[in-house]
Scaffold this motif. Sequence first.
Motif, PDB file in Angstrom:
ATOM      1  N   ARG A  88      -2.867 -57.219 -58.204  1.00 15.24           N
ATOM      2  CA  ARG A  88      -2.485 -56.203 -57.897  1.00 15.24           C
ATOM      3  C   ARG A  88      -2.950 -55.442 -57.103  1.00 15.24           C
ATOM      4  O   ARG A  88      -3.583 -55.242 -56.371  1.00 15.24           O
ATOM      5  CB  ARG A  88      -2.366 -55.272 -58.658  1.00 15.24           C
ATOM      6  N   LEU A  89      -2.170 -56.316 -55.245  1.00 11.46           N
ATOM      7  CA  LEU A  89      -2.755 -56.605 -53.837  1.00 11.46           C
ATOM      8  C   LEU A  89      -2.979 -54.981 -53.395  1.00 11.46           C
ATOM      9  O   LEU A  89      -1.607 -54.109 -53.973  1.00 11.46           O
ATOM     10  CB  LEU A  89      -2.085 -57.080 -53.231  1.00 11.46           C
ATOM     11  N   GLU A  90      -4.213 -54.726 -53.312  1.00 13.41           N
ATOM     12  CA  GLU A  90      -3.776 -52.915 -52.670  1.00 13.41           C
ATOM     13  C   GLU A  90      -5.396 -52.496 -52.264  1.00 13.41           C
ATOM     14  O   GLU A  90      -6.541 -53.690 -52.149  1.00 13.41           O
ATOM     15  CB  GLU A  90      -4.263 -51.965 -54.022  1.00 13.41           C
ATOM     16  N   ILE A  91      -5.002 -51.813 -51.166  1.00 14.14           N
ATOM     17  CA  ILE A  91      -6.339 -51.161 -50.104  1.00 14.14           C
ATOM     18  C   ILE A  91      -7.437 -50.400 -51.496  1.00 14.14           C
ATOM     19  O   ILE A  91      -7.684 -49.629 -52.375  1.00 14.14           O
ATOM     20  CB  ILE A  91      -5.860 -50.676 -49.034  1.00 14.14           C
ATOM     21  N   LYS A  92      -9.085 -51.192 -50.902  1.00 13.21           N
ATOM     22  CA  LYS A  92      -9.813 -50.706 -52.120  1.00 13.21           C
ATOM     23  C   LYS A  92     -10.369 -49.462 -51.252  1.00 13.21           C
ATOM     24  O   LYS A  92     -10.837 -48.820 -52.619  1.00 13.21           O
ATOM     25  CB  LYS A  92     -10.625 -51.339 -52.365  1.00 13.21           C
ATOM     26  N   ASN A  93     -10.750 -48.754 -50.629  1.00 17.53           N
ATOM     27  CA  ASN A  93     -11.309 -47.957 -50.077  1.00 17.53           C
ATOM     28  C   ASN A  93     -10.924 -46.970 -49.113  1.00 17.53           C
ATOM     29  O   ASN A  93     -10.740 -46.394 -48.165  1.00 17.53           O
ATOM     30  CB  ASN A  93     -12.163 -48.132 -48.825  1.00 17.53           C
ATOM     31  N   MET A  94      -9.478 -46.670 -49.924  1.00 14.17           N
ATOM     32  CA  MET A  94      -8.853 -45.425 -49.551  1.00 14.17           C
ATOM     33  C   MET A  94      -7.837 -44.725 -50.246  1.00 14.17           C
ATOM     34  O   MET A  94      -7.205 -44.438 -51.614  1.00 14.17           O
ATOM     35  CB  MET A  94      -6.614 -46.231 -48.887  1.00 14.17           C
ATOM     36  N   PRO A  95      -8.590 -43.787 -50.717  1.00 15.82           N
ATOM     37  CA  PRO A  95      -8.649 -43.014 -51.611  1.00 15.82           C
ATOM     38  C   PRO A  95      -7.280 -41.785 -51.319  1.00 15.82           C
ATOM     39  O   PRO A  95      -7.440 -41.310 -50.196  1.00 15.82           O
ATOM     40  CB  PRO A  95     -10.048 -41.264 -51.283  1.00 15.82           C
ATOM     41  N   GLN A  96      -6.836 -41.070 -52.929  1.00 13.96           N
ATOM     42  CA  GLN A  96      -5.166 -40.997 -51.837  1.00 13.96           C
ATOM     43  C   GLN A  96      -4.680 -39.869 -51.177  1.00 13.96           C
ATOM     44  O   GLN A  96      -3.956 -39.510 -50.363  1.00 13.96           O
ATOM     45  CB  GLN A  96      -4.642 -40.316 -53.619  1.00 13.96           C
ATOM     46  N   ASP A  97      -5.931 -38.471 -51.561  1.00 17.18           N
ATOM     47  CA  ASP A  97      -6.401 -37.421 -50.370  1.00 17.18           C
ATOM     48  C   ASP A  97      -6.449 -37.973 -49.492  1.00 17.18           C
ATOM     49  O   ASP A  97      -5.719 -37.090 -48.044  1.00 17.18           O
ATOM     50  CB  ASP A  97      -7.494 -36.411 -51.157  1.00 17.18           C
ATOM     51  N   ASP A  98      -7.361 -38.485 -49.319  1.00 18.77           N
ATOM     52  CA  ASP A  98      -7.518 -39.008 -47.844  1.00 18.77           C
ATOM     53  C   ASP A  98      -6.498 -40.191 -46.892  1.00 18.77           C
ATOM     54  O   ASP A  98      -6.106 -39.816 -45.525  1.00 18.77           O
ATOM     55  CB  ASP A  98      -8.142 -40.193 -47.432  1.00 18.77           C
ATOM     56  N   MET A  99      -5.479 -40.616 -47.651  1.00 20.31           N
ATOM     57  CA  MET A  99      -4.507 -41.284 -47.460  1.00 20.31           C
ATOM     58  C   MET A  99      -3.336 -39.961 -46.430  1.00 20.31           C
ATOM     59  O   MET A  99      -3.123 -40.298 -45.458  1.00 20.31           O
ATOM     60  CB  MET A  99      -3.918 -41.993 -47.952  1.00 20.31           C
ATOM     61  N   TYR A 100      -3.080 -38.660 -47.116  1.00 20.18           N
ATOM     62  CA  TYR A 100      -2.382 -38.126 -46.510  1.00 20.18           C
ATOM     63  C   TYR A 100      -2.699 -37.511 -45.782  1.00 20.18           C
ATOM     64  O   TYR A 100      -2.370 -37.727 -44.387  1.00 20.18           O
ATOM     65  CB  TYR A 100      -2.182 -36.932 -47.763  1.00 20.18           C
ATOM     66  N   PRO A 137     -12.836 -48.903 -41.659  1.00 22.61           N
ATOM     67  CA  PRO A 137     -12.836 -50.245 -42.313  1.00 22.61           C
ATOM     68  C   PRO A 137     -11.714 -50.311 -43.554  1.00 22.61           C
ATOM     69  O   PRO A 137     -12.737 -50.031 -44.033  1.00 22.61           O
ATOM     70  CB  PRO A 137     -13.482 -50.996 -41.781  1.00 22.61           C
ATOM     71  N   PHE A 138     -10.798 -50.804 -43.580  1.00 20.62           N
ATOM     72  CA  PHE A 138     -10.459 -50.862 -44.869  1.00 20.62           C
ATOM     73  C   PHE A 138     -10.759 -52.503 -45.030  1.00 20.62           C
ATOM     74  O   PHE A 138      -9.926 -53.784 -44.555  1.00 20.62           O
ATOM     75  CB  PHE A 138      -8.414 -51.087 -44.457  1.00 20.62           C
ATOM     76  N   TYR A 139     -10.866 -52.669 -46.691  1.00 23.05           N
ATOM     77  CA  TYR A 139     -10.625 -53.635 -47.554  1.00 23.05           C
ATOM     78  C   TYR A 139      -9.564 -54.012 -48.102  1.00 23.05           C
ATOM     79  O   TYR A 139      -9.338 -53.218 -48.858  1.00 23.05           O
ATOM     80  CB  TYR A 139     -12.097 -54.123 -47.458  1.00 23.05           C
ATOM     81  N   TYR A 140      -9.073 -55.917 -48.592  1.00 19.87           N
ATOM     82  CA  TYR A 140      -8.938 -56.220 -49.391  1.00 19.87           C
ATOM     83  C   TYR A 140      -9.591 -57.101 -50.878  1.00 19.87           C
ATOM     84  O   TYR A 140     -10.776 -57.408 -49.751  1.00 19.87           O
ATOM     85  CB  TYR A 140      -7.837 -57.167 -49.745  1.00 19.87           C
ATOM     86  N   GLU A 141      -9.846 -57.117 -52.106  1.00 18.85           N
ATOM     87  CA  GLU A 141     -10.328 -57.574 -52.839  1.00 18.85           C
ATOM     88  C   GLU A 141      -9.922 -58.766 -53.152  1.00 18.85           C
ATOM     89  O   GLU A 141      -9.116 -58.071 -54.299  1.00 18.85           O
ATOM     90  CB  GLU A 141     -11.803 -56.374 -53.492  1.00 18.85           C
ATOM     91  N   ILE A 142      -9.648 -59.843 -53.143  1.00 20.23           N
ATOM     92  CA  ILE A 142      -8.412 -60.764 -53.786  1.00 20.23           C
ATOM     93  C   ILE A 142      -9.908 -62.461 -54.449  1.00 20.23           C
ATOM     94  O   ILE A 142     -10.809 -62.641 -53.466  1.00 20.23           O
ATOM     95  CB  ILE A 142      -7.965 -61.630 -53.080  1.00 20.23           C
ATOM     96  N   PRO A 143     -10.169 -61.972 -55.122  1.00 21.60           N
ATOM     97  CA  PRO A 143     -10.844 -63.622 -56.054  1.00 21.60           C
ATOM     98  C   PRO A 143     -10.154 -64.522 -55.865  1.00 21.60           C
ATOM     99  O   PRO A 143      -8.459 -64.209 -55.240  1.00 21.60           O
ATOM    100  CB  PRO A 143     -10.741 -63.002 -57.512  1.00 21.60           C
ATOM    101  N   ASN A 144     -11.058 -65.815 -56.089  1.00 22.64           N
ATOM    102  CA  ASN A 144     -10.134 -66.908 -55.517  1.00 22.64           C
ATOM    103  C   ASN A 144     -10.095 -67.877 -56.548  1.00 22.64           C
ATOM    104  O   ASN A 144     -10.141 -66.809 -57.981  1.00 22.64           O
ATOM    105  CB  ASN A 144     -11.415 -67.910 -54.709  1.00 22.64           C
ATOM    106  N   ALA A 145     -10.361 -68.778 -56.782  1.00 22.46           N
ATOM    107  CA  ALA A 145      -9.853 -69.780 -57.803  1.00 22.46           C
ATOM    108  C   ALA A 145     -10.335 -69.670 -59.164  1.00 22.46           C
ATOM    109  O   ALA A 145      -9.921 -69.815 -60.780  1.00 22.46           O
ATOM    110  CB  ALA A 145      -9.010 -71.344 -57.752  1.00 22.46           C
ATOM    111  N   GLN A 146     -12.169 -69.905 -59.268  1.00 23.47           N
ATOM    112  CA  GLN A 146     -12.798 -69.728 -59.813  1.00 23.47           C
ATOM    113  C   GLN A 146     -13.846 -68.234 -60.445  1.00 23.47           C
ATOM    114  O   GLN A 146     -14.305 -68.323 -60.739  1.00 23.47           O
ATOM    115  CB  GLN A 146     -13.893 -70.246 -59.205  1.00 23.47           C
TER     116      GLN A 146
END
Length: 794
Positions: A116-128, A149-158
């Motif tokens: 499930r794709l989501e931004i990892k370092n975006m707390p809900q309160d901070d988003m508001y 800086p915002f990031y996605y953490e995504i695993p590869n095939a391995q």
Amino acid sequence: MDINDHIESPLKLKISFNKLLEQYESLSKSDDVFVATKAKQVLKIGTDFPELKNGFSDVSILKKREKEISAILHDTFSPLLTKNEIKTASVPFHNLIFNASERFKNIIKTAGDHFRLEIKNMPQDDMYIIACTIILNFCYGYNLNLRRPFYYEIPNAQGVLHYYKILYNADFCEIIPTDKAKKITKEDYEELLDNFDNVSLWKEKFPQNSYTFKGFVISNIFDVTDDQSISNIKSSLIVDDTCMDENFSESFHDIFSSLLGIQDLKVGFSIFNKEENAFERVYGIGANSFLINNEDTKKCADSLCKWSYNRLLKENKNFSVSDVDKIYELSKGKAPHIATLHQQGIKSAIFAPIANDSGLMGILEIISYKPQVLNSINANKLVDVMPFIVSAVERSNNEEENLIEAIIQQECTSIHPSVSWKFKQAARKFLIESQRNKENKPAFSKIAFENVYPLFGQIDVKGSSNARNQATKKDLALQLSLVDKVLNNIPQDEKLPIYEQLKFQIEVFNSEIKNDFKVDTEHQITTFFKHEVEPLFIFFSDKKNFAKAAIEDYFSKVDNNLGVIYYYRKNYDETIALINKNMSALLDEKQVRAQAMYPHFFERFKTDGVEHNMYIGESITKEESFNAIYLYNLRLWQLQVMYEMENYFYQNQHEYPIGLDVASMILVFNQPLSIRFRMDEKQFDVDGTYNARYEVVKKRVDKAFIKGTEERVTQKGKMSIIYSQKEDEVEYLKYVHFMQSKNMFDDDVEILELQDLQGVTGLKAIRVSMIYQKNEGDQKTFYTYDDLMKEIKA
């Protein structure tokens, strides 16, 4: 479904291509016919489907107008770059993506169905709050720089985690106030500047859905796995608490897996002990050492071959083993590190030296259970992370040195925490003067405290010298009997006159042990065993066939290190050591509470029992807070704790190898005195000739006799309180009466005069029997000393 469902935000989101279409409006007037024609085609889509320009929040329109949206975004998402660029079109603060490059789609597909794709370092309160700051920028012109800086953490095939940094292009956005929007004044803005964490305040100023967001954002995404892995390593090493966490090593496995792009790596560490020329295991961080296979310590020469030893320790360069099994076969298992890896089932490894200008400090070990995945090529990626690891180890070493110094100070010196401020003050002054005058070394300031009241107490083992002598006699007599047994087993035809002389010597020694045991008797008998008996018994064992069982019995009972039987003396020594340990532990535990009542200097010593000194006064606490009540309180505390220590001793006497008695004594000194830290002896002592009288009394008083008798003042089962002034007698009788009410002391209070000591006259003593208490179920039972002895022996 509406994109605003289940979202709390000051922005009501609408997907719109209005700002993009405005760009095409300008391009439609271009002199370039191709550009103008293309722009008019895009504008026609906006005219034919006005919802794409006006904005919509119904997600179903994205599917319904997918073809038209793709055409509008054709130039933004070039087909020529779609397999190279990682790019998406979306709305802010939402995981909804409605257009993406082929490369992005492939990355998500590879991650698996459950990802499930989501931004990892975006707390809900901070988003508001971040949405609010964007409104301040767009609508009010306040340039608040909250770019994170915002990031996605995504695993590869391995399954190896990759990090993707997101850069937003907000050129195609517009924000419009609704009738719910509140006017933001300068005062509001200034209030918000100091209240970033106050989400309630932000919600008050920017109510939910009070502004409309029209447009979309383009996310340009970059694979920053290497940079982020290095940053994660740096972050992990900077935080002291993390470095000591048992999960620290486990997190390192994942970080290095991402850095090297290899799944299921393991990371280990070993410390280099320069003095021992050995590698040691690291404790406290959950780390293994694959180099020494989790042994506590192992010599470097036994851990590495000559080449790898020089590579790590001399050149401070890393090396890799890409195929452990292959090298193991080639080396025939003779290379120590290869044999160790092979034994653990490791197939490839990298060893990197953690070294600074002073030399090697430790080894970073990265291993895999697959061959060739770790090699000299990907080992080069460690170049960027090793400086952070080196810095962390340097800091850890410094902290360890400080901790060792603290332990030494606590365990081995007399610098008690209550007076450490004075030492720090003097050390700071010494340092400043040293820096000011580098040619002449300054003198360290005198450490002294004036007008402090002393308290001294001791629990001493009664008859310790006699008990030690009795243990020695038993050991020597037992050893002599074993020698005699061997001599009695010599056959008649082997007997020589010299053996008769040895038997006679044994009789003489036995007589001395029973009737005339002197200071040098032990030495004479020990010398007899060493120089006359043992060489003879060794000769019998090697050359003769008699008395073998008796000789084996003799040597089995003789201590290998001491060369004598050490049984009864060992029981005695262990008893004394255990008494000291238990009494000291109890006293230290009680001291914590006493220090909390009022700070004071405290030190204790282990002799044949436990002694302690305390000093209390204004000059120690460094504050204008001292009152005589704190002295009286500490005196009562001391008396109670001395009782508790002796009561604890007798209730646990069955735990000791031999039965001994103790006697408790407190020395009361009425006048304040001065103490000074003697640098040569590394301890405090009284300062001045007058105050030396206190030290004389302290060292001799426990051996003092009651005046006109041969009876010592200190007796088992009794508390002795030594003093010289009438007011001390009155004060301590109050404490005794108080403790009698608690069933701690008996009613047989004695007031005794003591014989004069050398240079000291007029000493008196309060002596009272203790009542020992023992919990039995919910009831307390009380014993005098004689009752307790009967109970113990029953």
